[in-house]
Design an enzyme around this catalytic site. Structure first.
Site, PDB file in Angstrom:
ATOM      1  N   CYS A   1      54.193  46.559  96.148  1.00  0.00           N
ATOM      2  CA  CYS A   1      54.813  46.607  97.466  1.00  0.00           C
ATOM      3  C   CYS A   1      53.884  45.922  98.454  1.00  0.00           C
ATOM      4  O   CYS A   1      52.719  45.681  98.176  1.00  0.00           O
ATOM      5  CB  CYS A   1      55.018  48.052  97.885  1.00  0.00           C
ATOM      6  SG  CYS A   1      55.904  49.007  96.655  1.00  0.00           S
TER       7      CYS A   1
ATOM      8  N   ARG B   1      56.046  40.383  97.526  1.00  0.00           N
ATOM      9  CA  ARG B   1      55.437  41.456  96.716  1.00  0.00           C
ATOM     10  C   ARG B   1      56.465  42.482  96.262  1.00  0.00           C
ATOM     11  O   ARG B   1      56.180  43.320  95.407  1.00  0.00           O
ATOM     12  CB  ARG B   1      54.353  42.173  97.534  1.00  0.00           C
ATOM     13  CG  ARG B   1      53.247  41.263  97.987  1.00  0.00           C
ATOM     14  CD  ARG B   1      52.277  42.034  98.834  1.00  0.00           C
ATOM     15  NE  ARG B   1      51.450  42.897  98.033  1.00  0.00           N
ATOM     16  CZ  ARG B   1      50.269  42.563  97.524  1.00  0.00           C
ATOM     17  NH1 ARG B   1      49.783  41.376  97.758  1.00  0.00           N
ATOM     18  NH2 ARG B   1      49.581  43.401  96.800  1.00  0.00           N
TER      19      ARG B   1
ATOM     20  N   TRP C   1      58.870  47.447  96.070  1.00  0.00           N
ATOM     21  CA  TRP C   1      59.299  47.160  94.705  1.00  0.00           C
ATOM     22  C   TRP C   1      59.361  48.524  94.025  1.00  0.00           C
ATOM     23  O   TRP C   1      58.338  49.168  93.799  1.00  0.00           O
ATOM     24  CB  TRP C   1      58.295  46.251  94.000  1.00  0.00           C
ATOM     25  CG  TRP C   1      58.789  45.736  92.683  1.00  0.00           C
ATOM     26  CD1 TRP C   1      59.577  44.645  92.476  1.00  0.00           C
ATOM     27  CD2 TRP C   1      58.530  46.283  91.387  1.00  0.00           C
ATOM     28  NE1 TRP C   1      59.823  44.481  91.137  1.00  0.00           N
ATOM     29  CE2 TRP C   1      59.202  45.475  90.444  1.00  0.00           C
ATOM     30  CE3 TRP C   1      57.806  47.391  90.920  1.00  0.00           C
ATOM     31  CZ2 TRP C   1      59.161  45.729  89.074  1.00  0.00           C
ATOM     32  CZ3 TRP C   1      57.773  47.649  89.555  1.00  0.00           C
ATOM     33  CH2 TRP C   1      58.445  46.814  88.645  1.00  0.00           C
TER      34      TRP C   1
ATOM     35  N   ASN D   1      51.485  51.433  98.636  1.00  0.00           N
ATOM     36  CA  ASN D   1      51.587  50.480  97.538  1.00  0.00           C
ATOM     37  C   ASN D   1      50.771  51.040  96.378  1.00  0.00           C
ATOM     38  O   ASN D   1      49.583  51.302  96.540  1.00  0.00           O
ATOM     39  CB  ASN D   1      51.032  49.113  97.972  1.00  0.00           C
ATOM     40  CG  ASN D   1      50.920  48.145  96.800  1.00  0.00           C
ATOM     41  OD1 ASN D   1      51.637  48.277  95.811  1.00  0.00           O
ATOM     42  ND2 ASN D   1      50.016  47.187  96.907  1.00  0.00           N
ATOM     43  N   GLY D   2      51.421  51.234  95.228  1.00  0.00           N
ATOM     44  CA  GLY D   2      50.693  51.760  94.064  1.00  0.00           C
ATOM     45  C   GLY D   2      51.515  52.829  93.371  1.00  0.00           C
ATOM     46  O   GLY D   2      52.717  52.967  93.621  1.00  0.00           O
TER      47      GLY D   2
ATOM     48  N   GLU E   1      55.836  28.275  78.915  1.00  0.00           N
ATOM     49  CA  GLU E   1      55.863  28.342  80.375  1.00  0.00           C
ATOM     50  C   GLU E   1      57.215  27.832  80.913  1.00  0.00           C
ATOM     51  O   GLU E   1      57.794  28.438  81.822  1.00  0.00           O
ATOM     52  CB  GLU E   1      54.683  27.534  80.941  1.00  0.00           C
ATOM     53  CG  GLU E   1      54.603  27.471  82.445  1.00  0.00           C
ATOM     54  CD  GLU E   1      54.579  28.820  83.154  1.00  0.00           C
ATOM     55  OE1 GLU E   1      54.441  29.862  82.492  1.00  0.00           O
ATOM     56  OE2 GLU E   1      54.749  28.824  84.389  1.00  0.00           O
TER      57      GLU E   1
ATOM     58  N   LYS F   1      59.762  30.125  83.183  1.00  0.00           N
ATOM     59  CA  LYS F   1      60.209  29.677  84.512  1.00  0.00           C
ATOM     60  C   LYS F   1      61.727  29.727  84.591  1.00  0.00           C
ATOM     61  O   LYS F   1      62.286  30.222  85.565  1.00  0.00           O
ATOM     62  CB  LYS F   1      59.767  28.244  84.814  1.00  0.00           C
ATOM     63  CG  LYS F   1      58.338  28.008  85.209  1.00  0.00           C
ATOM     64  CD  LYS F   1      57.949  28.501  86.573  1.00  0.00           C
ATOM     65  CE  LYS F   1      57.466  29.909  86.544  1.00  0.00           C
ATOM     66  NZ  LYS F   1      56.122  30.180  86.120  1.00  0.00           N
TER      67      LYS F   1
ATOM     68  N   GLU G   1      63.093  33.467  84.591  1.00  0.00           N
ATOM     69  CA  GLU G   1      62.823  34.287  85.781  1.00  0.00           C
ATOM     70  C   GLU G   1      63.589  33.788  87.002  1.00  0.00           C
ATOM     71  O   GLU G   1      63.954  34.575  87.870  1.00  0.00           O
ATOM     72  CB  GLU G   1      61.324  34.453  86.066  1.00  0.00           C
ATOM     73  CG  GLU G   1      60.564  33.242  86.509  1.00  0.00           C
ATOM     74  CD  GLU G   1      59.076  33.550  86.786  1.00  0.00           C
ATOM     75  OE1 GLU G   1      58.257  32.646  86.597  1.00  0.00           O
ATOM     76  OE2 GLU G   1      58.735  34.674  87.209  1.00  0.00           O
TER      77      GLU G   1
ATOM     78  N   HIS H   1      62.791  29.089  60.059  1.00  0.00           N
ATOM     79  CA  HIS H   1      62.511  30.381  59.421  1.00  0.00           C
ATOM     80  C   HIS H   1      63.360  31.501  60.018  1.00  0.00           C
ATOM     81  O   HIS H   1      63.009  32.664  59.901  1.00  0.00           O
ATOM     82  CB  HIS H   1      61.016  30.676  59.518  1.00  0.00           C
ATOM     83  CG  HIS H   1      60.205  29.637  58.825  1.00  0.00           C
ATOM     84  ND1 HIS H   1      60.071  29.571  57.459  1.00  0.00           N
ATOM     85  CD2 HIS H   1      59.553  28.544  59.302  1.00  0.00           C
ATOM     86  CE1 HIS H   1      59.344  28.515  57.123  1.00  0.00           C
ATOM     87  NE2 HIS H   1      59.027  27.875  58.237  1.00  0.00           N
TER      88      HIS H   1
ATOM     89  N   LYS I   1      55.605  39.556  93.073  1.00  0.00           N
ATOM     90  CA  LYS I   1      54.562  38.556  92.847  1.00  0.00           C
ATOM     91  C   LYS I   1      53.315  39.155  92.218  1.00  0.00           C
ATOM     92  O   LYS I   1      52.737  38.613  91.307  1.00  0.00           O
ATOM     93  CB  LYS I   1      54.224  37.909  94.189  1.00  0.00           C
ATOM     94  CG  LYS I   1      53.163  36.828  94.125  1.00  0.00           C
ATOM     95  CD  LYS I   1      53.743  35.570  93.580  1.00  0.00           C
ATOM     96  CE  LYS I   1      52.742  34.446  93.450  1.00  0.00           C
ATOM     97  NZ  LYS I   1      53.208  33.435  92.509  1.00  0.00           N
TER      98      LYS I   1
HETATM   99  C1  AGP Z   1      54.983  33.813  86.836  1.00  0.00           C
HETATM  100  O1  AGP Z   1      55.966  32.974  87.308  1.00  0.00           O
HETATM  101  C2  AGP Z   1      55.160  35.228  87.060  1.00  0.00           C
HETATM  102  N1  AGP Z   1      55.523  35.547  88.363  1.00  0.00           N
HETATM  103  C3  AGP Z   1      54.168  36.149  86.377  1.00  0.00           C
HETATM  104  O2  AGP Z   1      54.315  35.940  85.013  1.00  0.00           O
HETATM  105  C4  AGP Z   1      52.669  36.082  86.740  1.00  0.00           C
HETATM  106  O3  AGP Z   1      52.103  34.902  86.286  1.00  0.00           O
HETATM  107  C5  AGP Z   1      51.956  37.304  86.122  1.00  0.00           C
HETATM  108  O4  AGP Z   1      52.507  38.471  86.664  1.00  0.00           O
HETATM  109  C6  AGP Z   1      50.461  37.284  86.319  1.00  0.00           C
HETATM  110  O5  AGP Z   1      50.115  37.362  87.658  1.00  0.00           O
HETATM  111  P1  AGP Z   1      48.644  37.050  88.127  1.00  0.00           P
HETATM  112  O6  AGP Z   1      48.376  35.616  87.820  1.00  0.00           O
HETATM  113  O7  AGP Z   1      48.652  37.319  89.597  1.00  0.00           O
HETATM  114  O8  AGP Z   1      47.726  37.955  87.378  1.00  0.00           O
END
Ligand code: AGP
Length: 609
Positions: free
Chosen positions: A2, A27, A75, A99-100, A482, A486, A489, A505, A604
């Site tokens: 959050c 966040r 969140w 937050n937490g 990757e 992308k 998500e 396989h 994030k």
């Molecule tokens: C990537 O697009 C994501 N949002 C996510 O996988 C991110 O890379 C992951 O949560 C790690 O975050 P960090 O680099 O802040 O540790």
């Protein structure tokens, strides 16, 4: 996960809180709320949904007017996103944002219920508000004392912004694990989950450490330890300016951040190259230190972990040192065989990812040396690592990581070059050549960005797909992971990445004309093999999109659509080929109309397990 903000000053508090929250919405964005002192009463406005929903609600119901208060963007962890579960939460004369995660909230709730207290929400946060109020009533007039007593009871992670009805225009804050800064202005002070939230007003801030408590009025920000002793702290100055946290004419932060990649690479590598050679001494890494390590572990989450996989290929190929790559949430619970003589590299954009932080602490406990590759200055991972390489990507606001990944792999290359030179796996001339090529990468990325139209066409072909496969071999496989992350998500289209040679396989049974395949083919030695795999899926009806080098003369029937990246050194190709993959995901999301910068269910900075 959050975002929290707090303000005590002379401005319109609601405006400051809403502005700060707009910078922190990445966040978490399930709900938002603020609490503002209107003279000596605390007025709360909160709403399920985005900040825009809260703004709308305040337009209809009136907005709090005052000069001090706290705000939150959520969140959800405990309790569904709803008005009722939105922060701020109250308990008697206390109102808080959090937050937490409070791990022992059930036990605390039982205790408070036994004292006759009632709860309005399903959150762990409300338990903290009630507990604060409970202790405050035991020693009225002493809010810091109530905070210290409450902290002793809390297990888990928290950054808290607190207001007490008895102390108008004062904001209290405390933290354990979850990040929090205290912004210092002229006649105004702030708290925030990160510095971007206050950049419009001040660049000066204190980093609140574990267990510290901040007390803010308009005139001063005082920090105490858990023994109620005042602490003198070093005032830091943010080196980002507000434009770094604005879209600057781009439709989305993600698009802006994709375009910032050439600069981000330059800013990250330039200070680490001396006379054409990698030089990480400023980060605590010398050839002598590197030679001590018999084995390397790279631990991270999500995109950062994918950067680690590129790192493994590159380090093993150039430096011939064994590298394991682990997902942080797995590493920390699987009793890893790590100890003295090992180097554990933690990669993280935010530097606050709970699993990565815990993995790093475990590695230290086991006797390994830790190296953090982190973007956010002063973050927990950055502060606790033995050695540190900051990536200089600037703030990454879009939830989907792009430029942070780019600079993480740039650092992986520098590290691999330096290690390979140190242990004699490559010559000085080869090291110099590779370093010079790395310096050319920003120009190559510029070129790709200037010719990106094809990615829009490719994206328009993907929007009707329910599911996709990304395939590649070697570094192309690392990259396809990757690309796949992308796409899913952002566009919510299911996709998987597979080592191209592994398809037969089992997974090839999924291939039909409705399952497009994106093949990454930039590794010349593996090209023929990858082409065979492409033909196998084509023969089964798949539409194939190939991302490959310009000079590859593919037979006509190999690719339905092709994106060509400039010819460059094979080992550095991930830095080029990832760009079209990012853009394909971006434009697919734009075509589908999903929320590019704030995808569904994500946040994030994943500061909870
Ligand atoms: C990537 O697009 C994501 N949002 C996510 O996988 C991110 O890379 C992951 O949560 C790690 O975050 P960090 O680099 O802040 O540790």
């Amino acid at each position: 996960m959050c975002g929290i903000v707090g303000y005590a000053g002379y401005r319109d508090c609601t405006e400051v809180l809403m502005e700060g929250l707009s910078r922190l919405e990445y966040r978490g964005y399930d709900s938002a709320g603020i609490a503002v002192f209107e003279d000596d009463t605390i007025r709360v406005a909160k709403s399920k949904g985005r900040l825009a929903d809260l703004t709308e609600k305040m337009q209809e119901e009136g907005r709090p007017e005052g000069h001090a208060g706290i705000g939150h963007t959520r969140w959800a962890t405990h309790g569904e996103p709803s008005d009722r579960n939105s922060h701020p939460h109250g308990g008697g004369c206390v109102t808080i944002v959090h937050n937490g995660i409070i791990e022992n909230y059930k036990k605390l709730k039982e205790f408070l219920l036994s004292k006759g207290r009632a709860f309005e929400s399903d959150t762990d946060t409300e338990v903290v508000a009630q507990l604060l109020d409970y202790y405050y009533l035991n020693s009225p007039g002493n809010p810091v004392d109530a905070i210290i007593r409450t902290m002793k009871e809390l297990e888990g992670s928290y950054a808290l912004g607190v207001v007490f009805a008895d102390f108008p225009d004062m904001v209290f804050a405390l933290r354990k694990e979850s990040p929090l800064i205290v912004g210092v202005g002229e006649g105004e002070n702030f708290i925030a989950s990160d510095v971007t939230a206050i950049l419009r007003y001040t660049k000066n801030y204190y980093l609140l450490e574990q267990g510290e408590i901040a007390v803010l009025t308009a005139k001063k920000a005082t920090i105490y330890d858990t023994h109620y002793q005042k602490i003198q702290k070093e005032l830091k100055t943010a080196d980002w300016d507000i434009s770094a946290a604005e879209k600057c004419g781009y439709a989305h932060f993600m698009l802006k951040e994709i375009h910032e990649q050439p600069t981000a690479v330059k800013t990250t590598i330039t200070p680490r190259i001396t006379d054409g050679m990698p030089d990480l001494t400023e980060c605590g890494i010398t050839p002598e230190t590197l030679l001590k390590f018999r084995q390397i572990h790279i631990v991270a989450c999500g995109t950062a972990m994918h950067a680690g996989i590129v790192g493994r290929y590159v380090i093993e190929k150039l430096a011939h040192v064994p590298v394991n790559v682990d997902i942080a949430s797995e590493f920390r619970y699987r009793e890893p065989l790590v100890g003295e003589g090992d180097l554990v590299i933690i990669i993280s954009q935010s530097g606050e990812t709970a699993d990565s932080l815990a993995a790093m602490r475990l590695a230290k406990e086991l006797g390994a040396k830790t190296l953090a590759i982190v973007n956010a200055k002063g973050s927990s991972i950055a502060r606790e690592a033995d050695m540190l390489i900051y990536t200089h990507a600037g703030p990454e606001i879009a939830v989907a990581s792009t430029k942070a990944y780019m600079v993480q792999i740039a650092v992986m290359y520098l590290f691999a070059f330096e290690l390979a030179l140190a242990n004699g796996s490559i010559s000085e001339a080869e090291c110099r050549r590779l370093t010079a090529l790395l310096q050319e990468v920003p120009e190559q990325i510029e070129h790709i960005l200037a010719h990106k139209e094809m990615t829009q066409l490719i994206a328009s072909e993907l929007i009707t797909a329910d599911s996709l496969l990304y395939i590649g071999r070697g570094l192309d496989y690392a990259l396809s992971m990757e690309g796949s992350l992308k796409l899913k998500e952002l566009s919510y289209i299911h996709s998987e990445s597979y080592a191209a040679g592994e398809l037969k396989h089992g997974t090839i049974s999924l291939i039909t004309e409705n399952m497009p395949v994106i093949a990454v083919a930039t590794q010349t030695k593996l090209l023929e093999k990858t082409i065979s795999n492409i033909k196998e899926v084509k023969a089964r009806g798949a539409k194939v999109i190939v991302v490959c080098k310009e000079s590859y003369g593919l037979e006509q029937d190999v690719a339905d659509l092709r994106f060509s990246v400039p010819d460059f050194e094979d080992i550095l190709m991930p830095m080029l080929a990832v760009v079209p993959l990012q853009l394909i995901a971006y434009y697919t999301a734009v075509h589908k109309g999903t929320d590019v910068d704030k995808p569904r269910n994500l946040a994030k900075s994943v500061t909870v397990e």
